[in-house]
Design a protein around this motif. Structure first.
Motif, PDB file in Angstrom:
ATOM      1  N   CYS A   1      27.328  16.673 -46.487  1.00 27.91           N
ATOM      2  CA  CYS A   1      26.325  16.352 -45.462  1.00 27.91           C
ATOM      3  C   CYS A   1      25.095  17.250 -45.553  1.00 27.91           C
ATOM      4  CB  CYS A   1      26.938  16.459 -44.075  1.00 27.91           C
ATOM      5  SG  CYS A   1      28.430  15.463 -43.839  1.00 27.91           S
TER       6      CYS A   1
ATOM      7  N   HIS B   1      20.919  17.014 -44.913  1.00 30.65           N
ATOM      8  CA  HIS B   1      20.560  17.489 -43.575  1.00 30.65           C
ATOM      9  C   HIS B   1      20.089  18.944 -43.551  1.00 30.65           C
ATOM     10  CE1 HIS B   1      21.605  14.114 -40.931  1.00 30.65           C
ATOM     11  NE2 HIS B   1      22.543  13.828 -41.818  1.00 30.65           N
TER      12      HIS B   1
ATOM     13  N   ASP C   1      13.107  13.749 -45.934  1.00 36.26           N
ATOM     14  CA  ASP C   1      13.862  12.735 -46.665  1.00 36.26           C
ATOM     15  C   ASP C   1      13.444  12.788 -48.135  1.00 36.26           C
ATOM     16  OD1 ASP C   1      14.761  10.298 -47.846  1.00 36.26           O
ATOM     17  OD2 ASP C   1      14.879   9.384 -45.868  1.00 36.26           O
TER      18      ASP C   1
ATOM     19  N   ILE D   1      15.073  13.793 -42.174  1.00 37.93           N
ATOM     20  CA  ILE D   1      16.493  13.685 -41.853  1.00 37.93           C
ATOM     21  C   ILE D   1      16.761  14.696 -40.749  1.00 37.93           C
ATOM     22  CG2 ILE D   1      18.822  14.019 -42.764  1.00 37.93           C
ATOM     23  CD1 ILE D   1      17.685  13.041 -45.462  1.00 37.93           C
TER      24      ILE D   1
ATOM     25  N   VAL E   1      22.552   2.690 -35.983  1.00 34.70           N
ATOM     26  CA  VAL E   1      22.255   3.524 -37.149  1.00 34.70           C
ATOM     27  C   VAL E   1      21.153   2.871 -37.981  1.00 34.70           C
ATOM     28  CG1 VAL E   1      24.061   2.425 -38.529  1.00 34.70           C
ATOM     29  CG2 VAL E   1      23.313   4.728 -39.098  1.00 34.70           C
TER      30      VAL E   1
ATOM     31  N   MET F   1      21.072   6.600 -43.313  1.00 40.80           N
ATOM     32  CA  MET F   1      22.344   6.845 -42.643  1.00 40.80           C
ATOM     33  C   MET F   1      23.198   5.584 -42.567  1.00 40.80           C
ATOM     34  SD  MET F   1      24.027   9.380 -41.381  1.00 40.80           S
ATOM     35  CE  MET F   1      25.595   9.505 -40.495  1.00 40.80           C
TER      36      MET F   1
ATOM     37  N   VAL G   1      25.782   5.952 -45.188  1.00 40.30           N
ATOM     38  CA  VAL G   1      26.706   7.038 -44.847  1.00 40.30           C
ATOM     39  C   VAL G   1      27.690   6.584 -43.779  1.00 40.30           C
ATOM     40  CG1 VAL G   1      26.894   9.387 -43.951  1.00 40.30           C
ATOM     41  CG2 VAL G   1      24.997   8.782 -45.467  1.00 40.30           C
ATOM     42  N   GLN G   2      27.168   5.925 -42.744  1.00 41.82           N
ATOM     43  CA  GLN G   2      28.038   5.474 -41.651  1.00 41.82           C
ATOM     44  C   GLN G   2      29.051   4.433 -42.148  1.00 41.82           C
ATOM     45  OE1 GLN G   2      27.990   2.233 -39.796  1.00 41.82           O
ATOM     46  NE2 GLN G   2      29.825   3.066 -38.782  1.00 41.82           N
TER      47      GLN G   2
END
Length: 298
Positions: free
Chosen positions: A203, A207, A227, A234, A264, A268, A271-272
């Motif tokens: 992560c 981030h 980003d 981000i 979302v 992301m 990622v989600q």
């Protein structure tokens, strides 16, 4: 004068030899490497936690197409455009790799032919994975569909195209130690979440801000960053900025909906989708860790 020139030539040669030594790939010792055969059922968890499909499947792939890992869209960064390779179990991917070669790729960033991988491949995070998890992930990947073909090479300008120089970068940034020093009596779910976030989940690669050499700023872990694709920022997800409860974080990772009923978006989304494949206990552990990390203000 001849002695001076000879001395300078000698110093230049010594400098070149020293540079060649310090930039050499440093593979895992045999005792460090994954030894046992992996379990593909356990490897599926690592596949989703690591988001392998997000980079190595075709852009926009859905369902079973996310398991065809022939290489995805280029990752465009200030250091160049990096092309995710084919990592399917065919001859154009990792079909001929050994477990030791896969382990060195994942935890040391070294290709089977002994070259450095660029850190667009997040081996600086994968370096924190256990040998057993590496073996499990390899076992899972080798059971996925083989995909023919190799993506085109990336576009990396000078001097970043001098791959050997990555060896020096690794000496600065390839550190398998945990980012956050948790107390010995930290709850088990926080420790489990640390492993997932700092290791396979990587992560912090997105981030956390980076310095001028592209290394993650460990002092500002999870404090937000530009980003890499140039589409805004981000967010900071440390506790002082992310006001959601642990339960709300876990639910967001599962459903894609925020506590205020937004959904979302951006990078992301991928990622989600990966996090939704994990167990409730894994998502709860990630949330517990995110509530336990130090707050970093913007």
């Amino acid at each position: 004068m001849k002695r001076l020139l000879a001395g300078l030539a000698g110093l230049t040669l010594l400098g070149a030899l020293a540079g060649w030594f310090v930039t050499a790939p440093q593979p895992l010792d045999q005792a460090e490497r994954a030894q046992r055969p992996g379990d593909p059922a356990r490897g599926a968890r690592l596949f989703h936690a690591g988001g392998c499909a997000s980079c190595h499947a075709a852009k926009g792939a859905k369902g079973e197409a996310r398991l065809r890992l022939g290489g995805g869209a280029p990752l465009v960064t200030p250091f160049g455009s990096f092309q995710p390779p084919n990592i399917s179990p065919g001859p154009d991917g990792i079909g001929n790799w050994s477990l030791a070669e896969f382990d060195n790729a994942m935890r040391r960033g070294i290709s089977p032919d002994g070259r450095h991988y660029y850190p667009a491949f997040p081996y600086t995070s994968y370096a924190r994975m256990t040998p057993g998890d590496i073996a499990d992930l390899f076992a899972y990947l080798t059971r996925l569909p083989a995909v023919a073909g190799k993506p085109a090479a990336g576009d990396i300008p000078f001097p970043f195209n001098i791959r050997r120089g990555i060896g020096l970068w690794k000496r600065l940034y390839l550190n398998p130690a945990p980012i956050v020093a948790l107390p010995e009596n930290a709850p088990a779910d926080v420790k489990a979440g640390q492993y997932l976030v700092e290791g396979p989940g990587h992560c912090g690669e997105c981030h956390s801000p980076r310095d001028g050499l592209g290394g993650v700023d460990r002092a500002r872990w999870l404090a937000g960053a530009a980003d890499p694709e140039g589409k805004g920022r981000i967010p900071n997800i440390t506790p002082g900025k992310l006001a959601w409860s642990a339960a709300e974080i876990a639910d967001y990772l599962k459903t894609g909906f925020t506590p205020d009923y937004d959904s979302v978006g951006g990078t992301m989304v991928e990622v989600q989708a990966n996090m939704a494949e994990l167990s409730d206990s894994d998502r709860a552990a990630i949330a517990a860790y995110l509530k336990a990390v130090p707050t970093v203000k913007p």
